[in-house]
Design a protein around this motif. Structure first.
Motif, short mmCIF file in Angstrom:
data_model
loop_
_atom_site.label_atom_id
_atom_site.label_comp_id
_atom_site.label_asym_id
_atom_site.label_seq_id
_atom_site.Cartn_x
_atom_site.Cartn_y
_atom_site.Cartn_z
N ALA A 23 33.15 -37.31 89.59
CA ALA A 23 33.64 -38.34 90.50
C ALA A 23 33.21 -39.70 90.00
CB ALA A 23 33.10 -38.11 91.90
N SER A 24 34.10 -40.65 90.05
CA SER A 24 33.78 -42.01 89.63
C SER A 24 34.40 -43.01 90.58
CB SER A 24 34.29 -42.25 88.20
OG SER A 24 35.69 -42.10 88.15
N GLY A 25 33.93 -44.24 90.50
CA GLY A 25 34.48 -45.31 91.32
C GLY A 25 33.66 -45.64 92.54
N ARG A 26 32.74 -44.75 92.88
CA ARG A 26 31.88 -44.99 94.03
C ARG A 26 30.70 -44.04 93.94
NH1 ARG A 26 33.53 -43.65 100.35
NH2 ARG A 26 31.40 -43.59 101.13
N SER A 27 29.57 -44.50 94.38
CA SER A 27 28.40 -43.63 94.44
C SER A 27 28.27 -43.08 95.85
CB SER A 27 27.14 -44.41 94.07
OG SER A 27 27.18 -44.80 92.72
N PHE A 28 27.91 -41.82 95.93
CA PHE A 28 27.76 -41.16 97.23
C PHE A 28 26.31 -40.76 97.42
CE2 PHE A 28 32.19 -40.75 98.35
CZ PHE A 28 32.84 -40.80 97.13
N SER A 29 25.73 -41.19 98.50
CA SER A 29 24.37 -40.77 98.80
C SER A 29 24.36 -39.32 99.27
CB SER A 29 23.75 -41.67 99.87
OG SER A 29 24.54 -41.64 101.04
N ALA A 30 25.46 -38.90 99.86
CA ALA A 30 25.61 -37.52 100.29
C ALA A 30 27.08 -37.15 100.19
CB ALA A 30 25.10 -37.33 101.71
N TYR A 31 27.36 -35.93 99.79
CA TYR A 31 28.75 -35.53 99.65
C TYR A 31 28.88 -34.02 99.75
CZ TYR A 31 27.31 -34.49 94.85
OH TYR A 31 26.65 -34.00 93.75
N THR A 32 30.08 -33.61 100.00
CA THR A 32 30.46 -32.21 99.91
C THR A 32 31.57 -32.11 98.88
OG1 THR A 32 29.95 -31.83 102.24
CG2 THR A 32 31.35 -30.20 101.14
N MET A 33 31.43 -31.20 97.94
CA MET A 33 32.48 -30.98 96.97
C MET A 33 32.89 -29.52 97.00
SD MET A 33 31.66 -33.42 93.69
CE MET A 33 33.31 -33.30 93.03
N ALA A 34 34.14 -29.31 96.69
CA ALA A 34 34.68 -27.97 96.75
C ALA A 34 35.70 -27.76 95.64
CB ALA A 34 35.33 -27.72 98.10
N TRP A 35 35.95 -26.51 95.38
CA TRP A 35 37.02 -26.11 94.49
C TRP A 35 38.04 -25.31 95.30
CZ3 TRP A 35 37.57 -27.72 89.53
CH2 TRP A 35 36.44 -28.26 88.90
N PHE A 36 39.27 -25.66 95.09
CA PHE A 36 40.39 -24.91 95.65
C PHE A 36 41.27 -24.47 94.47
CE2 PHE A 36 40.27 -25.73 100.28
CZ PHE A 36 39.27 -26.68 100.32
N ARG A 37 42.15 -23.54 94.72
CA ARG A 37 43.09 -23.15 93.68
C ARG A 37 44.45 -22.85 94.28
NH1 ARG A 37 40.49 -17.26 91.97
NH2 ARG A 37 41.11 -16.11 93.85
N GLN A 38 45.44 -22.99 93.44
CA GLN A 38 46.80 -22.72 93.89
C GLN A 38 47.54 -21.97 92.80
OE1 GLN A 38 48.96 -26.20 95.22
NE2 GLN A 38 50.35 -24.94 96.42
N ALA A 39 47.90 -20.74 93.13
CA ALA A 39 48.68 -19.92 92.21
C ALA A 39 50.16 -20.20 92.43
CB ALA A 39 48.37 -18.45 92.46
N PRO A 40 50.99 -19.91 91.44
CA PRO A 40 52.42 -20.16 91.59
C PRO A 40 53.00 -19.48 92.82
CG PRO A 40 51.90 -19.64 89.31
CD PRO A 40 50.65 -19.39 90.11
N GLY A 41 53.70 -20.25 93.63
CA GLY A 41 54.33 -19.70 94.81
C GLY A 41 53.41 -19.42 95.97
N LYS A 42 52.17 -19.81 95.85
CA LYS A 42 51.21 -19.55 96.93
C LYS A 42 50.62 -20.87 97.44
CE LYS A 42 49.86 -14.90 95.57
NZ LYS A 42 48.72 -13.97 95.33
N GLU A 43 49.99 -20.79 98.60
CA GLU A 43 49.34 -21.96 99.17
C GLU A 43 47.99 -22.19 98.48
OE1 GLU A 43 51.16 -21.82 103.71
OE2 GLU A 43 49.02 -21.49 103.39
N ARG A 44 47.56 -23.41 98.58
CA ARG A 44 46.25 -23.75 98.03
C ARG A 44 45.18 -23.07 98.86
NH1 ARG A 44 45.38 -29.90 96.17
NH2 ARG A 44 47.44 -29.34 95.37
#
Length: 126
Positions: A23-44
């Motif tokens: 992440a760039s452009g801003r510093s976060f003192s606290a954050y939550t980060m996640a990974w999502f995925r999306q397969a062809p024809g499916k929802e994220r």
């Protein structure tokens, strides 16, 4: 804020990959980060999450025990170590970030995240 995801590629079943999200452009003192995925024809779908506090990771049942989310302390960078990859893991993987710490129960909701990376493609051949 920009999220830059990288590390995707073409691998065989059983191989490993490590995805990164910076992440760039801003510093976060606290954050939550996640990974999502999306397969062809499916929802994220949710894959894994963690916060800047550490020790509060959550995983989708489909990846538990095979994937590990981690962070680089002091930097807004998160990794997703993916082991024992399966063909069903094939998808575009997106990182997402929200300022502050989300309760773990809310982390699977993609609407909770303010910033998204561009996605990195992971293809697992059988």
């Amino acid at each position: 804020v920009q999220l830059q995801a990288s590390g995707g590629g073409l691998v065989q079943a059983g191989d490993s990959l490590r995805l990164s999200c910076a992440a760039s452009g801003r510093s976060f003192s606290a954050y939550t980060m996640a990974w999502f995925r999306q397969a062809p024809g499916k929802e994220r779908e949710f894959v894994a999450s963690g916060s800047s506090f550490g020790g509060d990771t959550t995983y989708a049942n489909s990846v538990k025990g095979r994937f590990t989310i981690s962070r680089e302390k002091g930097k807004n960078t998160v990794f997703l170590q993916m082991n024992s990859l399966k063909p069903e893991d094939t998808a575009v993987y997106y990182c997402a970030l929200r300022a502050g710490r989300l309760i773990t129960g809310a982390r699977r909701d993609l609407q909770q995240y303010d910033y998204w990376g561009q996605g990195t493609l992971v293809t697992v051949s059988s």
